[in-house]
Design an enzyme around this catalytic site. Structure first.
Site: not given
Length: 331
Positions: A52, A157
Site C-alpha cells: 500500500g 494462497y
C-alpha cells in the site's frame, strides 16, 4: 443494528459508524475506505505499507501503520470497538505463496485470526472478508463458476483464502460474528501499482507507456474475469449492510464479484494496445506454477441482491491507462 446471535434476519444499518479497513492503503482497500468516508462513517485504516501507499489514503481516515498479524491490533479493537471490519489486508501474490507458504499463512491465516479475535471480543456487527474467486475453485469444471462449485485451490494462497472462509463460518456459528465473503475476480482500475503486487492490466499499461514489449506467460489464451474497481466498491457497500438469512452454509455467505465474462490475456493486450495507440510487440514465456488456465465467475447470486457491474472492459481499461499515464507524468 443487530448481531449474529439473533434469530431473525441479520442486518447492519446506517447507524453504524466505526469502520476498520485493513489493507486500506492498497489499491482496492483505499477505494473502499473512500466509499465509507463518503457515507459519513468514521474510518480507521490499518496497513503495513508492504504494497500500500500513503498517497492512496483519504485525508479523513485515521491511519495506523501495522500488519494484521501484530498483537497491538487487538488494543485498537478494544479502544475503538469497531462496528464493521473490511478485511482487505492480505498477501496476494500466488507466486510468493508457492515459494513461501509459511509467509503466506502468517498474514492470510494468522493475521485473519488476530482480526477475528479482536472483532469477537468487542462484538463487531459484521466482517466483510475478501476471498478470491480466482483461486478458491481451482481449475473449475463449470464456467462461469457459481459459489457452490467444488473448492479445489491449487496454490497456498487459494488454500489460505478458503481456510479464511471456514474460520469465518466457525466464528459465526460458535461466537455469533456475522460476515460476508466476497470472492473477487481480477480487479483492475486506478491506483493499481504496476511496480507492486500488480495485476496484468497495470503491468501492461506501464509497459505500453514506455514502449516496451508485453511479456505474456503461457500462450496467452488463458482467460480471466476482469472487474472494474468501482463495481467492486459497490459490492462492498452492499455486503456491508445487506440482509442475510439467519441459517446458512459456507457458500450462502459468499458472493462472487466479477462480470461473468472471460477475456484472454491476448485479447486484453489487443485492447490495451489499441487504447495506447502502440504495438511494441510481445514476448511469450513459460507458464507460471500455481496459476489457472481459466477463471470466470457466475455473479447471479449477488445480482439477486440488486448488484451488477456497470463498467465495460474497454471503458475501464481506458480509465486505468489514463490514470497510470497521468500518475507517471506527475499529474
Amino acid at each position: 443494528m443487530t448481531r449474529g446471535n439473533e434469530k431473525g434476519p441479520t442486518t447492519v444499518t446506517d447507524s453504524m459508524r466505526r469502520v476498520l479497513v485493513t489493507g486500506g492503503a492498497g489499491f482496492i482497500g483505499s477505494h473502499v475506505a473512500d466509499a465509507y468516508v463518503a457515507r459519513g462513517y468514521q474510518v480507521w485504516v490499518v496497513d503495513d505499507l508492504s504494497s500500500g501507499r500513503t498517497a492512496n489514503l483519504n485525508s479523513n481516515v485515521e491511519f495506523l501503520k501495522m500488519g494484521i498479524e501484530d498483537p497491538k491490533l487487538r488494543d485498537l479493537f478494544r479502544e475503538v470497538k469497531f462496528d464493521l471490519v473490511s478485511l482487505h489486508a492480505a498477501q496476494i501474490d500466488v507466486r510468493i505463496s508457492v515459494k513461501d507458504p509459511a509467509r503466506d499463512a502468517l498474514i492470510n491465516v494468522i493475521g485473519l485470526l488476530n482480526v477475528l479475535e479482536g472483532a469477537r471480543e468487542v462484538e463487531t456487527c459484521r466482517v466483510v472478508y475478501v476471498s478470491s474467486g480466482g483461486v478458491v475453485y481451482g481449475e473449475p469444471e463449470q464456467i462461469p463458476t457459481p459459489e457452490a462449485a467444488p473448492k479445489q485451490p491449487l496454490s497456498p494462497y487459494g488454500v489460505a483464502k478458503l481456510s479464511g472462509e471456514h474460520y469465518l463460518h466457525y466464528y459465526r456459528e460458535v461466537h455469533g460474528l456475522e460476515y460476508v465473503a466476497l470472492r473477487y475476480a481480477n480487479v483492475f482500475g486506478p491506483r493499481q501499482d504496476p511496480q507492486g503486487e500488480a495485476g496484468v492490466v497495470a503491468i501492461f499499461c506501464d509497459r505500453l507507456m514506455s514502449g516496451e514489449e508485453l511479456t505474456i506467460f503461457g500462450d496467452g489464451e488463458q482467460t480471466r474475469d476482469y472487474v472494474y474497481i468501482e463495481d467492486v466498491v459497490s459490492a462492498n457497500l452492499l455486503a456491508s449492510d445487506m440482509t442475510l438469512k439467519p441459517n446458512s452454509n459456507l457458500d450462502s455467505r459468499a458472493f462472487n464479484v466479477g462480470t461473468g465474462i472471460g477475456t484472454s490475456v491476448n485479447r486484453l493486450a489487443d485492447i490495451l494496445e489499441d487504447i495506447a495507440h502502440d504495438h511494441p510487440g510481445r514476448v511469450y514465456r513459460s507458464g507460471r506454477a500455481g496459476e489457472l488456465r481459466h477463471s470466470t465467475l457466475d455473479i447471479s447470486r449477488l445480482a439477486d441482491h440488486g448488484w451488477s457491474p456497470h463498467h465495460g472492459l474497454r471503458d475501464g481499461l481506458r480509465n486505468t491507462y489514463r490514470f497510470i499515464v497521468n500518475h507517471k507524468n506527475g499529474a
